[in-house]
Design a protein around this motif. Structure first.
Motif, mmCIF file in Angstrom:
data_model
loop_
_atom_site.group_PDB
_atom_site.id
_atom_site.type_symbol
_atom_site.label_atom_id
_atom_site.label_comp_id
_atom_site.label_asym_id
_atom_site.label_seq_id
_atom_site.Cartn_x
_atom_site.Cartn_y
_atom_site.Cartn_z
ATOM 1 N N MET A 1 0.838 -1.161 0.000
ATOM 2 C CA MET A 1 0.000 0.000 0.000
ATOM 3 C C MET A 1 0.896 1.242 0.000
ATOM 4 O O MET A 1 1.901 1.297 0.694
ATOM 5 C CB MET A 1 -0.887 0.014 1.251
ATOM 6 C CG MET A 1 -1.665 1.302 1.371
ATOM 7 S SD MET A 1 -2.491 1.560 2.947
ATOM 8 C CE MET A 1 -3.558 0.184 3.040
ATOM 9 N N VAL A 2 0.518 2.210 -0.786
ATOM 10 C CA VAL A 2 1.235 3.476 -0.835
ATOM 11 C C VAL A 2 0.265 4.567 -0.404
ATOM 12 O O VAL A 2 -0.863 4.629 -0.891
ATOM 13 C CB VAL A 2 1.762 3.769 -2.253
ATOM 14 C CG1 VAL A 2 2.379 5.148 -2.325
ATOM 15 C CG2 VAL A 2 2.766 2.709 -2.671
ATOM 16 N N ALA A 3 0.692 5.387 0.517
ATOM 17 C CA ALA A 3 -0.134 6.507 0.968
ATOM 18 C C ALA A 3 0.610 7.805 0.698
ATOM 19 O O ALA A 3 1.839 7.858 0.796
ATOM 20 C CB ALA A 3 -0.437 6.371 2.455
ATOM 21 N N ARG A 4 -0.139 8.820 0.359
ATOM 22 C CA ARG A 4 0.452 10.139 0.116
ATOM 23 C C ARG A 4 -0.236 11.147 1.017
ATOM 24 O O ARG A 4 -1.441 11.076 1.235
ATOM 25 C CB ARG A 4 0.293 10.556 -1.333
ATOM 26 C CG ARG A 4 1.105 9.698 -2.270
ATOM 27 C CD ARG A 4 0.932 10.187 -3.697
ATOM 28 N NE ARG A 4 1.603 9.305 -4.597
ATOM 29 C CZ ARG A 4 2.729 9.614 -5.222
ATOM 30 N NH1 ARG A 4 3.285 10.791 -5.053
ATOM 31 N NH2 ARG A 4 3.294 8.761 -6.031
ATOM 32 N N GLU A 5 0.550 12.074 1.509
ATOM 33 C CA GLU A 5 0.023 13.139 2.353
ATOM 34 C C GLU A 5 0.855 14.384 2.099
ATOM 35 O O GLU A 5 2.085 14.316 2.057
ATOM 36 C CB GLU A 5 0.126 12.733 3.832
ATOM 37 C CG GLU A 5 -0.331 13.793 4.786
ATOM 38 C CD GLU A 5 -0.166 13.385 6.252
ATOM 39 O OE1 GLU A 5 -0.529 14.195 7.112
ATOM 40 O OE2 GLU A 5 0.335 12.280 6.520
ATOM 41 N N VAL A 75 4.782 19.402 12.878
ATOM 42 C CA VAL A 75 4.626 17.974 12.661
ATOM 43 C C VAL A 75 5.919 17.391 12.083
ATOM 44 O O VAL A 75 6.605 18.044 11.301
ATOM 45 C CB VAL A 75 3.414 17.683 11.737
ATOM 46 C CG1 VAL A 75 3.673 18.164 10.326
ATOM 47 C CG2 VAL A 75 3.073 16.217 11.725
ATOM 48 N N VAL A 76 6.260 16.202 12.529
ATOM 49 C CA VAL A 76 7.422 15.468 12.008
ATOM 50 C C VAL A 76 6.890 14.171 11.426
ATOM 51 O O VAL A 76 6.183 13.419 12.104
ATOM 52 C CB VAL A 76 8.454 15.179 13.118
ATOM 53 C CG1 VAL A 76 9.605 14.335 12.596
ATOM 54 C CG2 VAL A 76 8.962 16.473 13.727
ATOM 55 N N LYS A 77 7.195 13.911 10.167
ATOM 56 C CA LYS A 77 6.693 12.717 9.477
ATOM 57 C C LYS A 77 7.844 11.908 8.909
ATOM 58 O O LYS A 77 8.808 12.464 8.387
ATOM 59 C CB LYS A 77 5.770 13.114 8.314
ATOM 60 C CG LYS A 77 4.543 13.879 8.703
ATOM 61 C CD LYS A 77 3.446 12.963 9.119
ATOM 62 C CE LYS A 77 2.171 13.754 9.374
ATOM 63 N NZ LYS A 77 1.044 12.888 9.603
ATOM 64 N N LEU A 78 7.713 10.595 9.005
ATOM 65 C CA LEU A 78 8.665 9.670 8.396
ATOM 66 C C LEU A 78 8.148 9.267 7.020
ATOM 67 O O LEU A 78 6.962 8.979 6.861
ATOM 68 C CB LEU A 78 8.794 8.402 9.237
ATOM 69 C CG LEU A 78 9.623 8.505 10.500
ATOM 70 C CD1 LEU A 78 9.503 7.216 11.307
ATOM 71 C CD2 LEU A 78 11.054 8.778 10.175
ATOM 72 N N THR A 79 9.031 9.242 6.040
ATOM 73 C CA THR A 79 8.660 8.825 4.688
ATOM 74 C C THR A 79 9.636 7.768 4.204
ATOM 75 O O THR A 79 10.604 7.439 4.884
ATOM 76 C CB THR A 79 8.693 10.021 3.709
ATOM 77 O OG1 THR A 79 10.050 10.481 3.595
ATOM 78 C CG2 THR A 79 7.815 11.153 4.173
#
Length: 108
Positions: A1-5, A75-79
């Protein structure tokens, strides 16, 4: 699954490059905040369980400044997670990578 934000901000890599170009040291407060947020995210991922309650930890495996997004609102997000079949990193390796990133940001 690939999610984009969409994250309104920049990568940690771009932040560090901007600091270097301006001959300014990175913010120690930001380094510690990002480290804390990364540890919180990894604790969640490493503690995941399956429907039967058996541990099913997810590791990142590629914690580098370009895979960390810093949002303008904090916000800190991991990609850029490795695919499930490619996950060969251990939780300890993820945490060592966080420590190395924190050291690199603080010491340049």
């Amino acid at each position: 699954m690939v999610a984009r934000e969409f994250v309104d901000g920049m990568t940690l890599e771009l932040y560090l490059q901007t600091c270097a170009a301006r001959a300014l040291p990175p913010s120690p407060a930001l380094a510690l905040y990002v480290t804390g947020e990364l540890c919180r995210a990894l604790a969640y991922l490493h503690g995941l369980t399956g429907p039967d309650g058996a541990p099913q930890p997810v590791t990142h495996g590629n914690l580098v400044p370009s895979s960390i997004l810093l949002g303008r609102q904090g916000v800190v997000k991991l990609t850029d997670f490795r695919a499930v079949g490619e996950q060969i990193a251990t939780p300890c390796e993820d945490l060592r990578a966080v420590a190395g990133l924190c050291q690199a940001v603080l010491l340049g």
